[in-house]
Structure formats: structure tokens, C-alpha cells
Scaffold this motif. Structure first.
Motif, PDB file in Angstrom:
ATOM      1  N   THR A  11       0.825  -1.211   0.000  1.00 30.31           N
ATOM      2  CA  THR A  11       0.000   0.000   0.000  1.00 30.31           C
ATOM      3  C   THR A  11       0.859   1.260   0.000  1.00 30.31           C
ATOM      4  O   THR A  11       0.549   2.237  -0.691  1.00 30.31           O
ATOM      5  CB  THR A  11      -0.919  -0.001   1.233  1.00 30.31           C
ATOM      6  OG1 THR A  11      -1.735  -1.174   1.218  1.00 30.31           O
ATOM      7  CG2 THR A  11      -1.815   1.229   1.230  1.00 30.31           C
ATOM      8  N   ALA A  12       1.934   1.234   0.777  1.00 32.06           N
ATOM      9  CA  ALA A  12       2.799   2.415   0.861  1.00 32.06           C
ATOM     10  C   ALA A  12       3.463   2.714  -0.481  1.00 32.06           C
ATOM     11  O   ALA A  12       3.639   3.878  -0.857  1.00 32.06           O
ATOM     12  CB  ALA A  12       3.861   2.204   1.937  1.00 32.06           C
ATOM     13  N   VAL A  13       3.847   1.665  -1.205  1.00 34.50           N
ATOM     14  CA  VAL A  13       4.465   1.851  -2.521  1.00 34.50           C
ATOM     15  C   VAL A  13       3.462   2.452  -3.495  1.00 34.50           C
ATOM     16  O   VAL A  13       3.754   3.410  -4.216  1.00 34.50           O
ATOM     17  CB  VAL A  13       5.013   0.521  -3.069  1.00 34.50           C
ATOM     18  CG1 VAL A  13       5.463   0.671  -4.519  1.00 34.50           C
ATOM     19  CG2 VAL A  13       6.158   0.024  -2.195  1.00 34.50           C
ATOM     20  N   ILE A  14       2.255   1.901  -3.518  1.00 42.09           N
ATOM     21  CA  ILE A  14       1.219   2.406  -4.408  1.00 42.09           C
ATOM     22  C   ILE A  14       0.891   3.855  -4.081  1.00 42.09           C
ATOM     23  O   ILE A  14       0.753   4.697  -4.973  1.00 42.09           O
ATOM     24  CB  ILE A  14      -0.045   1.526  -4.319  1.00 42.09           C
ATOM     25  CG1 ILE A  14       0.245   0.146  -4.904  1.00 42.09           C
ATOM     26  CG2 ILE A  14      -1.222   2.186  -5.025  1.00 42.09           C
ATOM     27  CD1 ILE A  14      -0.926  -0.819  -4.820  1.00 42.09           C
ATOM     28  N   ALA A  15       0.790   4.172  -2.800  1.00 41.23           N
ATOM     29  CA  ALA A  15       0.467   5.538  -2.390  1.00 41.23           C
ATOM     30  C   ALA A  15       1.559   6.513  -2.818  1.00 41.23           C
ATOM     31  O   ALA A  15       1.268   7.630  -3.292  1.00 41.23           O
ATOM     32  CB  ALA A  15       0.261   5.599  -0.876  1.00 41.23           C
ATOM     33  N   ALA A  16       2.815   6.109  -2.659  1.00 40.95           N
ATOM     34  CA  ALA A  16       3.930   6.995  -3.028  1.00 40.95           C
ATOM     35  C   ALA A  16       3.958   7.246  -4.526  1.00 40.95           C
ATOM     36  O   ALA A  16       4.163   8.382  -4.979  1.00 40.95           O
ATOM     37  CB  ALA A  16       5.250   6.382  -2.562  1.00 40.95           C
ATOM     38  N   ILE A  17       3.736   6.193  -5.319  1.00 38.28           N
ATOM     39  CA  ILE A  17       3.752   6.353  -6.776  1.00 38.28           C
ATOM     40  C   ILE A  17       2.543   7.159  -7.239  1.00 38.28           C
ATOM     41  O   ILE A  17       2.658   8.012  -8.122  1.00 38.28           O
ATOM     42  CB  ILE A  17       3.803   4.975  -7.457  1.00 38.28           C
ATOM     43  CG1 ILE A  17       5.154   4.306  -7.163  1.00 38.28           C
ATOM     44  CG2 ILE A  17       3.571   5.091  -8.960  1.00 38.28           C
ATOM     45  CD1 ILE A  17       5.294   2.904  -7.704  1.00 38.28           C
TER      46      ILE A  17
END
Length: 335
Positions: A242-248
Motif C-alpha cells: 500500500t505504501a508503494v502504491i500511495a507513493a507512486i
């Protein structure tokens, strides 16, 4: 990691790059782009300081009501330095756009390759290199100009050839701008041994950018990036954290909003031009409001090189995670 010295990429044109090499390239691009952006920021600051110095020396400039003869060597020096600072800022701004777009483009290629199982080649990485020319054998490995665009360019160039040869074709006949159109789409005019002309892919950096990104580069100086929603869906399909998706998503939306600000600024500018000769009551106030809105939009649009760098930085930093996730998914799919 050293930036100077031997070229980082030494493979042959069609050779596929291994993952570790792609990561090395992206991290070196990060170092280089950060340096270019820092140089551009410093140049903009220097130019503004010179503007401010001129205003301090001549606070009433443009407000004089009577003729005046003056000799001002210091003012002339400041003016000279300002002109040089403006030229330096313009050149570094071009570099900031070119390097940030290149890094963003390669980072997207790497992510797309990870998600689809395809490969990244040396030529595709070098395609948007701001300082490298490419030979015909390398250009042939890049996406081609659409056939109908090629045909239009060839026809336009042929129609213009008599004018370039100095022939008098009579009244009412004008050039159609064939060479300009060819350059706009990333082509160049080549003379054949029999005297005829044709158009071929241009090997210089600007021509390649125009071939790769088309109107997106010409109008906004931005590369073509994947639709944000589509990119996020693909990331979710490989179970990206989730954190990766949110950052991108955050950096992708930042680029989208900045490009939209550029489009909005253009629209406001056109509206002001339409009202330029309108003397109706209230129009002057309306133009001032539009000007304030346009200036705000332009200010946001000017952030694009930094937004592209932020986008590329996040994709680069999370690429190893995407490699691991895609490998795990492939292993699970293996019978």
C-alpha cells in the motif's frame, strides 16, 4: 558511484540490459539530474538577484516625466550581467527539462518491463539522452514515426523544393513549410544521389524526443507517461504494498496536475488575447483577473522538471521491490 570516466553503457544497440545494470543507470541518472536541477535553481536565483539589484539602483525607472541624459557604467555592467544570467538560466532550464524527462522516461520503461516481463534495451535507454546523437542502425531500433506522418512530411518537403531551388512559380504559390513540419515530428531532410530529397529519422536528441513523445514534449516539455489510474491498477495486480502504491500515485498525480496547469495557463493566455481589443466596461478588470490566474498557473507549471524528478526518484527507489514481487508472481504461476 563515479559519473565521469568510461561510459556506463557499453552494450551493443540491440542488447538487453540486466536488472542490476538498469538500477545502476537509474541511480546515476538521479545523481546527474539532481546536479542539473541544482544548477538551474542557482541560475534562476542569480538572475533574480540581478533584477533586484537593478531595481534598487533605479527605483523610479520607467516613471521619469522629463528627458534625462545619464551615463551609468555600473548600471551598464549590471545590465550586461543580467543578460548573461538570463541566457544561462534559459540554457539550464532546457537542460533541467531534458534530463528530468529522460530519467522519468527510463524509470517508466524499467517499471513497465518489470510488470510485463518484457526487456529494456540499450537503445531505448539512450533514446532520450540529452547529449548523445544516434546513428541510423540505432534509430531503426526505436519506435518509428507513424506512416501517415512520414508521408505528410515527404509530400510537404517535395512541394517546397521548387521554392528552395529559387524557381519562380508565379503569383499565389507559397511554401507549405515542409522542412519545418519534418523537424517538428523528429525527421530530417536527406538528399539522394539522383538529386531528389526524402525524409529520415533525425538522430539528434531533440528529434528523438519529438519522435518518442510527440505533442506532449513540444507543447509541455514532458515525456509520455502511463495513465496514472492504469499504472496503479497494474501495481495492485502484483500486490505492491500500500505504501508503494500511495507513493507512486502521489508523484504521478503531481506530474498530471503540473501539466494540467500548463494547459490551463495557455487557455487563459488565449482568452486574454481575445479580450485585448475589447473596450467594454469591466473588461479591463476581467483581464487583470485572468492575468493573475495565468501567472499562478505558469508558476505551478514551472515546477514540472522537479515533479518529473520526484516521479522518477520514487519509481527508481521502489523498482527492486517490484522486481521481487513480479518474480514471486511468476514463480507462483509456474506449474
Amino acid at each position: 558511484m563515479k559519473i565521469d570516466g568510461e561510459p556506463l553503457i557499453t552494450a551493443t544497440p540491440g542488447e538487453v540490459l540486466e536488472r542490476d545494470m538498469i538500477l545502476r543507470i537509474l541511480h546515476t541518472m538521479e545523481e546527474v539530474t539532481d546536479k542539473v536541477l541544482a544548477d538551474f535553481t542557482a541560475a534562476a536565483r542569480n538572475r533574480q538577484e540581478l533584477y533586484d539589484a537593478e531595481e534598487v539602483r533605479h527605483p523610479d525607472m520607467g516613471k521619469r516625466t522629463s528627458p534625462e541624459v545619464s551615463i551609468d557604467p555600473v548600471g551598464s555592467m549590471i545590465n550586461h550581467r543580467t543578460l548573461l544570467a538570463e541566457e544561462c538560466e534559459d540554457r539550464l532550464e532546457d537542460a533541467a527539462y531534458a534530463f528530468s524527462a529522460w530519467w522519468a522516461d527510463v524509470s517508466v520503461c524499467a517499471v513497465a518491463a518489470a510488470l510485463t516481463g518484457l526487456s529494456v534495451t540499450v537503445v531505448r535507454v539512450r533514446a532520450a539522452d540529452p547529449a548523445a546523437n544516434m546513428e541510423d542502425d540505432e534509430l531503426a531500433l526505436l519506435p518509428a514515426v507513424p506512416e501517415h506522418v512520414q508521408k505528410y512530411a515527404e509530400l510537404a518537403v517535395l512541394l517546397d523544393e521548387p521554392f528552395l531551388s529559387g524557381h519562380d512559380l508565379g503569383p499565389g504559390l507559397l511554401p507549405v513549410g515542409g522542412r519545418e513540419y519534418a523537424e517538428r515530428v523528429g525527421l530530417r531532410v536527406r538528399s539522394l544521389p539522383d538529386g531528389r530529397v526524402t525524409v529520415v529519422a533525425g538522430g539528434w536528441p531533440e528529434a528523438r524526443r519529438r519522435r518518442l513523445w510527440g505533442p506532449q514534449w513540444l507543447e509541455h516539455r514532458a515525456p509520455v507517461l502511463p495513465d496514472t489510474g492504469l499504472l496503479i491498477r497494474h501495481l495492485a495486480e502484483v500486490d505492491a504494498p500500500t505504501a508503494v502504491i500511495a507513493a507512486i500515485r502521489e508523484v504521478a498525480v503531481g506530474v498530471d496536475n503540473t501539466v494540467e496547469a500548463k494547459v490551463h495557463a495557455d487557455e487563459l493566455q488565449k482568452r486574454m488575447e481575445e479580450l485585448a481589443d475589447d473596450q467594454s466596461e469591466g473588461v479591463a478588470d476581467k483581464v487583470r483577473q485572468l492575468e493573475d490566474q495565468a501567472n499562478a498557473a505558469w508558476k505551478q507549471g514551472d515546477e514540472l522538471p522537479y515533479r518529473l524528478a520526484a516521479y522518477a526518484r520514487v519509481l527508481t527507489s521502489h523498482l527492486p521491490t517490484l522486481y521481487r514481487l513480479c518474480d514471486n508472481r511468476s514463480a507462483d504461476d509456474t506449474p
